[in-house]
Motif scaffolding. Structure first.
Motif, mmCIF file in Angstrom:
data_model
loop_
_atom_site.group_PDB
_atom_site.id
_atom_site.type_symbol
_atom_site.label_atom_id
_atom_site.label_comp_id
_atom_site.label_asym_id
_atom_site.label_seq_id
_atom_site.Cartn_x
_atom_site.Cartn_y
_atom_site.Cartn_z
ATOM 1 N N HIS A 1 -37.668 32.612 31.692
ATOM 2 C CA HIS A 1 -36.945 31.727 30.783
ATOM 3 C C HIS A 1 -37.354 30.279 31.054
ATOM 4 C CE1 HIS A 1 -34.361 35.032 29.503
ATOM 5 N NE2 HIS A 1 -34.225 35.350 30.780
ATOM 6 N N VAL B 1 -36.572 26.386 29.896
ATOM 7 C CA VAL B 1 -35.595 25.547 29.203
ATOM 8 C C VAL B 1 -36.046 24.094 29.293
ATOM 9 C CG1 VAL B 1 -33.182 24.855 29.098
ATOM 10 C CG2 VAL B 1 -33.780 27.179 29.776
ATOM 11 N N ARG B 2 -36.244 23.433 28.136
ATOM 12 C CA ARG B 2 -36.795 22.073 28.114
ATOM 13 C C ARG B 2 -35.891 21.048 27.430
ATOM 14 N NH1 ARG B 2 -42.130 22.046 29.522
ATOM 15 N NH2 ARG B 2 -43.197 24.053 29.555
ATOM 16 N N SER B 3 -34.750 21.480 26.933
ATOM 17 C CA SER B 3 -33.882 20.527 26.239
ATOM 18 C C SER B 3 -32.447 21.028 26.273
ATOM 19 C CB SER B 3 -34.327 20.362 24.777
ATOM 20 O OG SER B 3 -34.125 21.576 24.062
ATOM 21 N N GLU C 1 -30.613 21.504 23.703
ATOM 22 C CA GLU C 1 -30.481 22.504 22.655
ATOM 23 C C GLU C 1 -30.869 23.888 23.179
ATOM 24 O OE1 GLU C 1 -32.002 19.638 22.363
ATOM 25 O OE2 GLU C 1 -30.668 18.569 20.961
ATOM 26 N N GLU C 2 -31.932 23.937 23.999
ATOM 27 C CA GLU C 2 -32.364 25.212 24.558
ATOM 28 C C GLU C 2 -31.367 25.730 25.597
ATOM 29 O OE1 GLU C 2 -36.334 24.829 25.975
ATOM 30 O OE2 GLU C 2 -37.190 24.569 23.981
ATOM 31 N N GLU D 1 -28.673 27.379 23.565
ATOM 32 C CA GLU D 1 -29.165 28.655 23.031
ATOM 33 C C GLU D 1 -29.209 29.722 24.129
ATOM 34 O OE1 GLU D 1 -33.176 30.495 20.891
ATOM 35 O OE2 GLU D 1 -33.001 28.335 21.264
ATOM 36 N N PHE D 2 -29.633 29.324 25.326
ATOM 37 C CA PHE D 2 -29.695 30.269 26.438
ATOM 38 C C PHE D 2 -28.299 30.767 26.797
ATOM 39 C CE2 PHE D 2 -29.431 31.432 30.872
ATOM 40 C CZ PHE D 2 -30.536 32.253 31.067
#
Length: 268
Positions: free
Chosen positions: A170, A172-174, A176-177, A180-181
């Protein structure tokens, strides 16, 4: 007074002969066993022309600095010595030391390994015990700052089902992500964002076959330059309890590209 019956004496003599015969057979079998074992490797000795006098660490460091200076067009003093250690090169683990052309089978080459660093890139130099012959390895690796992300992730280990895909990484860069996660994988973990500095840092998570409490050791670009390796290790205080159970692991990594590929690697 003890008397010896003739038949008893003959039986004893036969027993002794039988034992001697068995020992001879076993000895022959042992000889055959060792004859069929792996051949003794040749120990390559440096030719007199390639032998240099002096402290090995100093001589090899000088040679490595000169080789790096020539390859990178820098001054010899610009690189930094990281590690110097004894090493033995073999046909199965040749390193980047050039094996003598005269050796075609198994061999041992006692020598040294030196690790140098320049501008965040690590370079390896291999040499034999004669100190006059060495080589700068073509493969390099670049360390990428990384740290465990336990403080921002709350793993839900007890809810990890048998259907968990252990091969998924996984990324995750933001924020928002993160949202979502959390909505998609709430049964695995809940991620906060307080300590992540997007877009400078990337949160990378997955599963590793190591327990308990694996910790992030370091991250670096693979020798092929195709992926970023994140090394994890069981802390010393948990070594006696170490096992191959699956554990969730998260790391904060920076200095990476948006299309980077990540891999977790368990080290001893």
């Amino acid at each position: 007074m003890t008397t010896h019956h003739p038949k008893v004496s003959k039986i004893r003599q036969r027993s002794i002969l039988l034992i001697a015969l068995l020992l001879a057979v076993v000895a022959t079998a042992c000889d055959d066993f060792y004859t069929d074992s792996l051949p003794t490797p040749d120990i390559a000795q440096p030719t007199p022309a390639n032998v240099r006098e002096g402290d090995p660490a100093t001589v090899i460091e000088t040679a490595a600095r000169e080789a790096l200076a020539a390859q990178l067009s820098i001054a010899p003093a610009d690189s930094t010595k990281i590690l110097f250690e004894h090493a033995t090169w073999t046909e199965r683990s040749p390193g980047c030391y050039p094996a003598p052309a005269s050796i075609t089978g198994a061999y041992l080459i006692p020598g040294y390994r030196l690790l140098m660093q320049h501008d965040g890139i690590f370079y390896e130099y291999n040499a034999d015990q004669g100190l006059g012959t060495g080589a700068l390895c073509e493969s390099t690796f670049q360390l990428i700052p990384a740290e465990p992300a336990y403080s921002i992730v709350v793993p839900q280990y007890s809810n990890a089902s048998e259907s968990t895909d252990y091969d998924v990484i996984h990324i995750v860069r933001s924020e928002e992500e993160v949202a979502e996660f959390n909505s998609t994988f709430g049964d695995i973990a809940q991620i906060g964002v307080d300590e992540i500095e997007f877009p400078e840092e990337v949160l990378v998570g997955g599963w590793v076959e190591a327990s308990p409490n694996p910790d992030v050791v370091r991250a670096y670009l693979s020798a092929e330059g195709t992926s970023i390796i994140i090394e994890v290790q069981i802390p010393e205080e948990f070594e006696e309890q170490a096992n191959d159970d699956w554990s969730q692991i998260w790391a904060l990594v920076d200095a990476t590209e948006p299309d980077s590929i990540y891999e977790f690697l368990v080290v001893e």
